[in-house]
Motif scaffolding. Sequence first.
Motif, PDB file in Angstrom:
ATOM      1  N   ILE A 161     -72.317  81.073  -1.508  1.00  0.00           N
ATOM      2  CA  ILE A 161     -72.019  79.796  -0.604  1.00  0.00           C
ATOM      3  C   ILE A 161     -70.614  79.785  -0.645  1.00  0.00           C
ATOM      4  N   ALA A 162     -69.830  80.062  -1.677  1.00  0.00           N
ATOM      5  CA  ALA A 162     -68.423  80.160  -1.848  1.00  0.00           C
ATOM      6  C   ALA A 162     -67.941  81.365  -0.752  1.00  0.00           C
ATOM      7  N   ALA A 163     -68.506  82.319  -0.856  1.00  0.00           N
ATOM      8  CA  ALA A 163     -67.993  83.435  -0.278  1.00  0.00           C
ATOM      9  C   ALA A 163     -68.276  83.088   1.468  1.00  0.00           C
ATOM     10  N   ARG A 164     -69.315  82.470   1.464  1.00  0.00           N
ATOM     11  CA  ARG A 164     -69.737  82.263   2.932  1.00  0.00           C
ATOM     12  C   ARG A 164     -68.628  81.155   3.938  1.00  0.00           C
ATOM     13  N   TYR A 165     -68.199  80.342   3.025  1.00  0.00           N
ATOM     14  CA  TYR A 165     -67.188  79.308   3.580  1.00  0.00           C
ATOM     15  C   TYR A 165     -65.650  79.500   3.090  1.00  0.00           C
ATOM     16  N   GLY A 166     -65.604  80.705   2.359  1.00  0.00           N
ATOM     17  CA  GLY A 166     -64.125  81.019   2.284  1.00  0.00           C
ATOM     18  C   GLY A 166     -63.591  80.101   1.069  1.00  0.00           C
ATOM     19  N   VAL A 167     -64.214  79.437   0.165  1.00  0.00           N
ATOM     20  CA  VAL A 167     -63.803  78.611  -0.998  1.00  0.00           C
ATOM     21  C   VAL A 167     -64.068  79.184  -2.586  1.00  0.00           C
TER      22      VAL A 167
END
Length: 526
Positions: free
Chosen positions: A425-431
């Motif tokens: 999820i973090a990689a998907r939203y760049g966070v």
Amino acid sequence: MLKQILCMGLLAAATSVFAQEKKERVEKANFRVQIFQKSDDTEIKLAEPDPEFASKLPISAVIRDSSKVALEDLPKAMKIDSLWRAELTNSDLFDKMQESIMDQDYEDVVYDELPTDTLKARLERLNARTPFNIEYNPILESVIKSYLKRNKHSMERLMALSTYYFPLFEQELDKYDIPLEIKYLAIVESALNPRAKSRVGATGLWQFMFTTGKMHGLDVSSYVDERMDPVRSTQAAAEYMASLYKVFGDWDLVLASYNSGPGNVSKAIRRSGGATDYWQLRRYLPRETAGYVPAFLATLYLFEYADEHKFQPGNPEVVYFETDTIQVKKLLTFDQITKVTGVEKEMLEFLNPSYKLDIIPFVEDEKYTLRLPRPATGTFVNNEAAIYNFAESQLAETKKELPKYVETEDRIRYRVRNGDYLGKIAARYGVGVSSIKRWNNLRGNNIRVGQYLTIYPRKPVSVASNENTSKPSSSSSQKTYTVRKGDSLWSISKKFPGVTVQNLRAWNDMNSNSLKPGMKLKVSKG
């Protein structure tokens, strides 16, 4: 006899003058003949065709025939040599600056050219004329001498870049009554690289995080990141620092809080027992911030005493006040702008760093501007309608499919799906994973299907949430996927929760990762 000789001499001289005048008339006519289109029934022979004929075509002729787009009327831009363009677009200084802050050991540095007594006297003069605490300190001496000994060439490059940026910074800082010496902070933050990105996602000359940038009006979309816009980000930084000064009333603490956040500075004040002097608080601050203020003060010293240390920065041909902006009325690409103005694409990227795809979009109620050297600005404005028509026709001819303009949302609610985990999820939203945990008060890494998470994305939401017509609404609603241009097994696997590259290869009996557009791939077992 003498009279005949004189007559013959005069005749020869007259003939020579006439021939010279005729030659000059031919040469002068030569240029005009080539500029204006001759009619088909006229036969004109050019004694010495002008080798620069194509470059002297008027812009209207250039745009009529896109194969001749080569407008060369920018003496300033033409003087910019390849070495200077390399300096403008070089990004390695940012990494070097960050490493020097993090890895500074503060051991004594031997540098005989700068005796300690001389340094003390110079720091005292700087301290008297600035609002910062620049009194002598062994740590500061170590940083200054380290920069002189190891980073002199890098500093010369930064001084060259500063010739462009500092007038802009000073103009904006003055509006908020902020000390003009704060301009040196951008060197420590980003090494004057407007596209610099830190390991935690801070972006631009002034290194704004996504949410802080949003708070100060810096929007991010699929085309534009205003944190990379030199003017808008400088305005936001000045506004932010002015608000910090209202809280702390001390510019050293403003610097520390700008880097680590006001919360960390207030914690350091508590841990120190109430001290408000930076050098007393320093050991209670995060390691990066502990090296941050000395790096700023050392940079200030080196720039203010550049002549004494025989720095020799290059001189740019284009400075900020020799550029101007035009509000665009239709979508333009940098390639098109280069073709009709002659301004190199590297220069366009340097002057307009906020356009992530080298495309200036046109969006209702948004004001996107193009910055150009002043001579090119006049050329552009005088031929604006023709330029937009050329851009539209070229896009129509190439039938290029442009990315959809999507605003990045400030905050979204994400529903956890089967196969999700925090890293994915973090990689998907760049966070970062730690950010998701902090935003949602998670103590561990465990999440459950159906759980809602609050996320402040750094990527455009519709891109991050896979706005792709080829993707099914759920993994069970479609069993196959049609490969598109640019796809890879890895990118396809990311479109389907729980599916891996190994799954795709096994389900489709693939011995390699090669794909062709139009191929049908199974994206579920069975």
